[in-house]
Write an enzyme that holds these catalytic residues in place. Structure first.
Site, short mmCIF file in Angstrom:
data_model
loop_
_atom_site.label_atom_id
_atom_site.label_comp_id
_atom_site.label_asym_id
_atom_site.label_seq_id
_atom_site.Cartn_x
_atom_site.Cartn_y
_atom_site.Cartn_z
CB CYS A 159 -0.97 -0.03 1.18
SG CYS A 159 -0.19 -0.06 2.81
CG ASN B 281 4.38 -1.74 5.28
OD1 ASN B 281 5.49 -2.05 5.67
ND2 ASN B 281 3.39 -2.64 5.22
CB CYS C 44 -3.73 1.57 7.04
SG CYS C 44 -3.47 3.09 7.99
NE ARG C 45 -4.47 1.48 1.79
CZ ARG C 45 -4.24 2.21 0.71
NH1 ARG C 45 -5.08 2.13 -0.31
NH2 ARG C 45 -3.20 3.02 0.65
CB SER C 46 0.31 -3.56 2.78
OG SER C 46 1.15 -2.64 3.42
CG ASP D 118 -5.43 5.40 2.65
OD1 ASP D 118 -5.40 4.98 3.83
OD2 ASP D 118 -4.59 6.18 2.18
P1 4NP Z 1 -1.78 2.76 4.10
O1 4NP Z 1 -2.43 4.10 4.66
O2 4NP Z 1 -1.20 3.10 2.75
O3 4NP Z 1 -2.93 1.82 4.01
O4 4NP Z 1 -0.73 2.34 5.10
C1 4NP Z 1 -1.74 5.32 4.74
C2 4NP Z 1 -0.80 5.49 5.73
C3 4NP Z 1 -0.14 6.70 5.86
C4 4NP Z 1 -0.42 7.72 4.98
C5 4NP Z 1 -1.35 7.54 3.98
C6 4NP Z 1 -2.01 6.34 3.86
N1 4NP Z 1 0.26 8.97 5.12
O5 4NP Z 1 -0.06 9.89 4.34
O6 4NP Z 1 1.11 9.09 6.00
#
Ligand code: 4NP
Length: 152
Positions: free
Chosen positions: A10, A13, A15-17, A118
């Site tokens: 994602c 790294n 939340c989703r992955s 997300d």
């Molecule tokens: P992820 O979510 O891609 O599912 O881990 C996010 C985590 C952090 C951010 C954006 C999305 N960020 O902008 O810091």
């Protein structure tokens, strides 16, 4: 046949992955085969850090343990070390295509036809919905890899 190794990717790294890694780990735990599972982000904002606390909290309530996971950024080596690299959304997919070596051996694919939304700027409900979507997509892959009469 299931792949030998799968990397979930994602953006951050956190939340989703890592959630997908934890869900798939639990789903294949009682199978007769094993898959090496890992996760990474296209960005390096959170490298070395733990998953988002909401992912840890909601994951725990659903029976998934994310506490040992540590964020890292995807790298060129990953395109040779993993059989399959799953992108959580279209942006992740495009970013992976940009850095994919021309002789990469990994297959880069969307984890699901519909992007895993997300939840980072959302709330606990969005994390719950994320886990449900990931569970469904994981079961679909398991079925595709192992289900039916297909012995390929
Ligand atoms: P992820 O979510 O891609 O599912 O881990 C996010 C985590 C952090 C951010 C954006 C999305 N960020 O902008 O810091």
């Amino acid at each position: 046949m299931p792949p030998k190794s799968v990397l979930f990717v994602c953006l951050g790294n956190i939340c989703r992955s890592p959630s997908a890694e934890a869900v798939m780990k639990k789903i294949i735990k009682n199978q007769s085969f094993s898959i090496h599972l890992d996760s990474a982000g296209t960005a390096n904002y959170h490298t070395g850090g733990p998953p988002d606390e909401r992912a840890i909290f909601v994951g725990k309530s659903l029976g998934y343990d994310l506490t040992a996971l540590q964020a890292r950024q995807v790298n060129q080596q990953d395109f040779y070390e993993f059989d399959v690299i799953f992108a959580m959304d279209e942006n992740n997919f495009k970013d992976l295509q940009k850095i994919k070596p021309t002789d990469a051996t990994a297959q880069v694919m969307m984890f699901d036809k519909t992007a895993i939304a997300d939840p980072y700027y959302g709330d606990v409900q969005d994390f719950k919905a994320m886990f449900l979507h990931i569970e469904q997509a994981s079961q679909n892959w398991l079925q595709k890899w192992c289900g039916g009469d297909n012995h390929e």
